[in-house]
Design a protein around this motif. Structure first.
Motif, short mmCIF file in Angstrom:
data_model
loop_
_atom_site.label_atom_id
_atom_site.label_comp_id
_atom_site.label_asym_id
_atom_site.label_seq_id
_atom_site.Cartn_x
_atom_site.Cartn_y
_atom_site.Cartn_z
N SER A 1 0.63 -1.08 -0.18
CA SER A 1 -0.41 -0.17 -0.05
C SER A 1 0.80 1.24 -0.21
O SER A 1 0.52 2.36 -0.41
N LYS B 1 3.86 1.20 -1.20
CA LYS B 1 4.22 1.47 -2.86
C LYS B 1 2.74 2.20 -4.01
O LYS B 1 3.29 3.13 -4.57
N ILE B 2 1.54 1.69 -3.72
CA ILE B 2 0.56 2.61 -4.75
C ILE B 2 0.82 4.10 -4.46
O ILE B 2 0.74 5.06 -4.91
N VAL B 3 0.74 4.45 -2.73
CA VAL B 3 0.44 5.17 -1.98
C VAL B 3 1.91 6.53 -2.90
O VAL B 3 1.56 7.35 -3.36
N LEU C 1 2.92 5.63 -5.44
CA LEU C 1 3.56 5.89 -7.32
C LEU C 1 2.11 6.84 -7.70
O LEU C 1 2.09 7.06 -8.43
N ILE C 2 1.21 7.01 -6.34
CA ILE C 2 0.20 8.12 -7.08
C ILE C 2 0.55 9.28 -6.61
O ILE C 2 0.07 9.97 -7.42
N TRP C 3 0.85 9.51 -5.69
CA TRP C 3 1.94 10.48 -5.77
C TRP C 3 3.01 11.47 -6.82
O TRP C 3 2.47 12.22 -6.98
N LEU D 1 2.64 9.69 -9.97
CA LEU D 1 1.29 10.46 -10.95
C LEU D 1 1.09 11.72 -10.67
O LEU D 1 0.76 12.42 -11.83
N LEU D 2 0.01 12.14 -9.31
CA LEU D 2 0.15 13.26 -9.33
C LEU D 2 1.09 14.27 -9.36
O LEU D 2 0.50 15.73 -10.19
#
Length: 133
Positions: free
Chosen positions: A20, A22-24, A26-28, A30-31
């Motif tokens: 999770s 890693k996902i956060v 990755l999202i950051w 991308l943002l």
């Protein structure tokens, strides 16, 4: 002591949090990338709008300058035409004077001067006669 091969409960929680995170991240990322891209596109849009506005303003100023130049040109053209007509009339006057400046004209001028002198003498004689009466 009992040893078990299964992981304990705290260890299981860590492995579940790891994906999770890693996902956060990755999202950051991308943002942040989306924000940078949006800022770049918006700055290009503003630059394009500014260039169009500058072109419109420069066209308007060029048209105003052109109209002003044409008005001044028309005024100067009118003044040149006036001067040309004055020069033409002056040339005609000089030509007339030159044509009439012959010996005959000089004689008529002399005759006119003599006639004026005779008139003056006649008026003086007339006055003297009036005194004698």
């Amino acid at each position: 002591m009992q040893t078990s091969t299964q992981p304990s409960a705290p260890y299981q929680n860590r492995t579940k949090k790891s994906p999770s995170v890693k996902i956060v991240l990755l999202i950051w990322i991308l943002l942040i990338a989306a924000g940078i891209t949006a800022a770049y596109l918006y700055s290009n849009h503003l630059k394009h709008e500014m260039l169009q506005q500058l072109q419109r303003d420069s066209r308007q100023q060029m048209n105003e300058l052109k109209l002003s130049y044409e008005a001044k040109f028309e005024a100067l053209s009118g003044e040149v035409k006036e001067l040309e007509s004055k020069v033409q009339s002056f040339n005609e006057l000089l030509t007339f004077t030159k044509d009439n400046a012959t010996s005959k004209t000089d004689n008529s001028n002399k005759l006119y001067t003599q006639l004026n002198e005779v008139k003056k003498q006649l008026s003086v004689l007339q006055q003297k006669m009036d005194l004698l009466k």
